[in-house]
Scaffold this active site. Sequence first.
Site, PDB file in Angstrom:
ATOM      1  N   TRP A  10       9.850   6.995  12.098  1.00 33.17           N
ATOM      2  CA  TRP A  10       8.784   7.491  12.913  1.00 33.17           C
ATOM      3  C   TRP A  10       7.566   6.574  13.172  1.00 33.17           C
ATOM      4  O   TRP A  10       6.571   6.926  13.994  1.00 33.17           O
ATOM      5  CB  TRP A  10       8.139   8.612  12.178  1.00 33.17           C
ATOM      6  CG  TRP A  10       7.594   8.278  10.670  1.00 33.17           C
ATOM      7  CD1 TRP A  10       6.375   7.871  10.723  1.00 33.17           C
ATOM      8  CD2 TRP A  10       8.343   8.459   9.645  1.00 33.17           C
ATOM      9  NE1 TRP A  10       6.158   7.655   9.358  1.00 33.17           N
ATOM     10  CE2 TRP A  10       7.516   8.132   8.755  1.00 33.17           C
ATOM     11  CE3 TRP A  10       9.517   8.686   9.437  1.00 33.17           C
ATOM     12  CZ2 TRP A  10       7.772   7.897   7.196  1.00 33.17           C
ATOM     13  CZ3 TRP A  10       9.832   8.899   7.762  1.00 33.17           C
ATOM     14  CH2 TRP A  10       8.872   8.386   6.982  1.00 33.17           C
ATOM     15  N   GLU A  59      10.673   3.641   7.896  1.00 33.36           N
ATOM     16  CA  GLU A  59       9.995   4.854   8.316  1.00 33.36           C
ATOM     17  C   GLU A  59      10.317   4.830  10.015  1.00 33.36           C
ATOM     18  O   GLU A  59       9.815   4.348  10.867  1.00 33.36           O
ATOM     19  CB  GLU A  59       8.444   4.477   8.450  1.00 33.36           C
ATOM     20  CG  GLU A  59       8.042   4.324   6.957  1.00 33.36           C
ATOM     21  CD  GLU A  59       6.308   4.562   6.968  1.00 33.36           C
ATOM     22  OE1 GLU A  59       5.845   4.480   8.066  1.00 33.36           O
ATOM     23  OE2 GLU A  59       5.759   4.560   5.802  1.00 33.36           O
ATOM     24  N   HIS A 111      -2.473   1.335  10.838  1.00 39.22           N
ATOM     25  CA  HIS A 111      -2.932   2.398  11.480  1.00 39.22           C
ATOM     26  C   HIS A 111      -4.495   1.977  11.650  1.00 39.22           C
ATOM     27  O   HIS A 111      -5.150   2.444  12.678  1.00 39.22           O
ATOM     28  CB  HIS A 111      -2.867   3.657  10.739  1.00 39.22           C
ATOM     29  CG  HIS A 111      -1.441   4.326  10.959  1.00 39.22           C
ATOM     30  ND1 HIS A 111      -1.060   5.041  12.083  1.00 39.22           N
ATOM     31  CD2 HIS A 111      -0.228   4.174   9.965  1.00 39.22           C
ATOM     32  CE1 HIS A 111       0.006   5.561  11.746  1.00 39.22           C
ATOM     33  NE2 HIS A 111       0.674   4.927  10.669  1.00 39.22           N
TER      34      HIS A 111
HETATM   35 ZN   LIG Z   1       2.741   5.071  10.007  1.00 39.75          ZN
END
Ligand SMILES: [Zn+2]
Length: 243
Positions: A208, A206, A151
Amino acid sequence: LLVDGGLPTKRVASVEKSVAPSAPPMPAMLSPVPTVVPELPFNKLVHSTDDPDSVWVVVNKARPLKPGDFAPDDLTSLGDIPGGQGHEMRAEAAAALLALVEHAERDGVAVKVSSAYRPSGQQANLYRASLDTQGRAITDTLIARPSHSEHQTGLAVDVFDTDRCRLKRCFEESDAYAWLVENAAVHGYIVRYRDGHQDVTGFRFEPWHLRFVGPELAQEMAQADAATLEEFFGLPSAPTYLD
Ligand SMILES: [Zn+2]
């Protein structure tokens, strides 16, 4: 025409005419010249996997961003995307995400932004908060330490469709996830933490978490059936932090 040694079109046409005067000269554009495009192997060295500014940068538990406080300089608002208000990604990733979301909408599928770029300090706060409530062992499988988070590159985004499965494993069963598995690569995105690859990526499944790597690499990985960036680039697995 190139086979003739590069004779000008006019000259070739007039030669043809003199041989067969009744036949009209064929326009050069319509000549059936077969074009053979050789299939080149995918070049894995086009972009760096180390440079934090590179669209192919590989960040994991063994590969922190260098410098650790790296911040991209082309962050762009995701305000045009559902849920994107107040979130940012690097310009190329943001444009590709908008195209992806619009494509999904045309197919009747909702893809919304949950979280995108996170600066190093914000990641540190998230990590600390989780340490306090869940302890280090669990936290390290769920939240990256600062300097180790995709991120922070501005190339990663967490998406959802309905609040029920937002950042939850059940997102895997959504229409949105099925659509993403089929179509994300065209827009340059991969599902970064796939099921059953925690020993390589260091993270649980994950569904997503999407990572922008560009359409060339995303589609090549899909074609090669490569599940992780680490395996595709021949980088060591990173199940745990080095310290
Ligand atoms: Zn993430």
